[in-house]
Design a protein around this motif. Structure first.
Motif, PDB file in Angstrom:
ATOM      1  N   SER A  56       0.808  -1.227   0.000  1.00 51.52           N
ATOM      2  CA  SER A  56       0.000   0.000   0.000  1.00 51.52           C
ATOM      3  C   SER A  56       0.839   1.274   0.000  1.00 51.52           C
ATOM      4  CB  SER A  56      -0.937   0.013   1.217  1.00 51.52           C
ATOM      5  OG  SER A  56      -0.197  -0.014   2.428  1.00 51.52           O
ATOM      6  N   THR A  57       2.158   1.159   0.179  1.00 48.37           N
ATOM      7  CA  THR A  57       3.010   2.344   0.078  1.00 48.37           C
ATOM      8  C   THR A  57       3.093   2.768  -1.385  1.00 48.37           C
ATOM      9  OG1 THR A  57       5.000   0.956  -0.094  1.00 48.37           O
ATOM     10  CG2 THR A  57       4.390   1.765   2.108  1.00 48.37           C
ATOM     11  N   MET A  84       0.070  -7.689  -3.529  1.00 52.66           N
ATOM     12  CA  MET A  84      -0.198  -7.173  -4.868  1.00 52.66           C
ATOM     13  C   MET A  84      -1.580  -6.520  -4.946  1.00 52.66           C
ATOM     14  SD  MET A  84       2.487  -7.439  -6.565  1.00 52.66           S
ATOM     15  CE  MET A  84       4.061  -8.283  -6.524  1.00 52.66           C
ATOM     16  N   ILE A  85      -2.528  -7.018  -4.166  1.00 48.88           N
ATOM     17  CA  ILE A  85      -3.843  -6.369  -4.098  1.00 48.88           C
ATOM     18  C   ILE A  85      -3.704  -4.950  -3.556  1.00 48.88           C
ATOM     19  CG2 ILE A  85      -6.034  -6.356  -2.813  1.00 48.88           C
ATOM     20  CD1 ILE A  85      -6.048  -9.419  -3.065  1.00 48.88           C
ATOM     21  N   ALA A  86      -2.883  -4.800  -2.535  1.00 50.57           N
ATOM     22  CA  ALA A  86      -2.706  -3.487  -1.897  1.00 50.57           C
ATOM     23  C   ALA A  86      -1.880  -2.529  -2.740  1.00 50.57           C
ATOM     24  CB  ALA A  86      -2.048  -3.663  -0.523  1.00 50.57           C
ATOM     25  N   ALA A  92      -0.513   5.550  -7.712  1.00 49.56           N
ATOM     26  CA  ALA A  92      -0.784   6.058  -6.370  1.00 49.56           C
ATOM     27  C   ALA A  92      -0.360   7.514  -6.236  1.00 49.56           C
ATOM     28  CB  ALA A  92      -0.053   5.198  -5.333  1.00 49.56           C
ATOM     29  N   PHE A  93       0.794   7.867  -6.804  1.00 46.18           N
ATOM     30  CA  PHE A  93       1.264   9.248  -6.747  1.00 46.18           C
ATOM     31  C   PHE A  93       0.324  10.172  -7.515  1.00 46.18           C
ATOM     32  CE2 PHE A  93       5.255   6.706  -6.494  1.00 46.18           C
ATOM     33  CZ  PHE A  93       5.637   7.082  -5.221  1.00 46.18           C
ATOM     34  N   VAL A  94      -0.146   9.700  -8.664  1.00 44.47           N
ATOM     35  CA  VAL A  94      -1.051  10.509  -9.476  1.00 44.47           C
ATOM     36  C   VAL A  94      -2.365  10.726  -8.739  1.00 44.47           C
ATOM     37  CG1 VAL A  94      -2.272  10.671 -11.683  1.00 44.47           C
ATOM     38  CG2 VAL A  94       0.013   9.652 -11.591  1.00 44.47           C
TER      39      VAL A  94
END
Length: 350
Positions: A56-57, A84-86, A92-94
């Motif tokens: 998730s990171t 891999m789900i997380a 994520a950055f976008v």
């Protein structure tokens, strides 16, 4: 031309922010190097929790770490599925630039789903007769996959004493990066890029930019070349800009010249299914189309959740070279789970 200029500025802003965030995340990863491997050893639930946390990171570093732990036999098949789900990859950055509040909620949701479905996966594996790959014989294989450089310690890479040394023999790469970030900082401060008013977003962008400038000024030449220039810029940055620009252009073009909004709402179930299929692609970029569509209000949260659930950016690439069978199995598990969860959210009107 006005539309193209607006799309270009938006894509440029996203790319610069992603670069800054990736550099900060890479710095944190270096600072905590080796600690995750020691913590994650233990019971299955600890594996599920920490693998999902790493996933998730933002970015792919956490996913690479999960792969390195998996091929060394340190985490279970279910744990790598949950990780891999997380994982949301570079998207994520976008998402943090487009809708930060919803993005953080999505990351927490994926983290929770990662833990739950990691447990479910480990329960299903023996029933289906699936045999995960054996741990990597080479003890250094994991470190190679995770991209961790063991030759330098964090104290040697980032120290104030490097400042004078770096500027006495200023390399072209360091000079270019400093100009690049300084230019970004000026544009943000003047309101040409990003928020037009002084709010928490502009302050955050400015603080992150200043922190990035500090990293570039004091980091070692090896770190600058191998981590920042060769990895972040050459492997990620240009591709992120192209996909961001293309996704934004697609959405704007669809809204202006084609009744994209009506088409999507009439075929929402197909859109959900297509988003899951595109999520199979082990690449950061194609999924940005759905991120931008959500940012424009064209698709509901369930579609964003589905594509984020199934896709894992570049996280799967290292595992492909080690075990194609396991990579396919993980993708199939995530596809089935993602479609099931996404369909439930869509049926609830979310």
């Amino acid at each position: 031309m006005e539309m193209l200029l607006g799309v270009f500025k938006h894509a440029f802003m996203i790319t610069l922010f992603v670069f800054v965030m990736m550099l900060v995340v890479d710095f944190v990863d270096m600072a905590s190097k080796g600690r995750m491997s020691g913590i994650i050893k233990g019971g299955r639930w600890r594996q599920y929790t920490l693998a999902s946390f790493l996933g998730s990171t933002p970015g792919c570093l956490g996913a690479f770490m999960n792969v390195s732990l998996y091929v060394r036999g340190m985490i279970s098949f279910g744990a790598i599925v949950g990780g891999m789900i997380a994982t949301s990859g570079d998207e994520a950055f976008v998402m943090l630039t487009q809708f930060p509040g919803i993005a953080l909620f999505l990351f927490v949701l994926l983290f929770a789903f990662g833990i739950v479905f990691a447990w479910i996966s480990d329960k299903i594996v023996p029933v289906l007769g699936i045999v995960p790959c054996e741990s990597c014989i080479d003890a250094h294989c994991g470190e190679c996959l995770s991209g961790i450089d063991n030759q330098e310690k964090i104290g040697n890479i980032f120290r104030p004493a490097n400042f004078s040394k770096n500027f006495q023999s200023l390399s072209f790469a360091r000079f270019l990066l400093l100009i690049f970030i300084a230019f970004f900082l000026v544009l943000i401060t003047m309101g040409i890029l990003g928020p037009s008013t002084w709010d928490w977003k502009r302050i955050t962008f400015i603080c992150l930019s200043l922190f990035t400038i500090c990293i570039i000024m004091v980091c070692s030449e090896h770190y600058l070349e191998s981590h920042i220039w060769e990895h972040i810029i050459k492997k990620h940055l240009f591709r992120i800009f192209l996909w961001s620009f293309g996704a934004l252009l697609f959405v704007h073009w669809g809204m202006s010249f084609w009744n994209l909004d009506a088409f999507i709402h009439e075929h929402m179930l197909w859109v959900l299914f297509i988003s899951a299929l595109i999520g199979i692609v082990p690449e950061s970029g194609p999924h940005l189309i759905f991120v931008m569509m959500y940012a424009q209000g064209l698709v509901p949260f369930s579609v964003l959740l589905t594509v984020s659930f199934v896709q894992d950016g570049h996280g799967m690439l290292p595992l492909l070279s080690h075990s194609l069978k396991d990579s396919i199995l993980i993708k199939l598990f995530n596809l089935v789970f993602g479609l099931a969860v996404g369909s439930v959210f869509l049926s609830l009107g979310l």
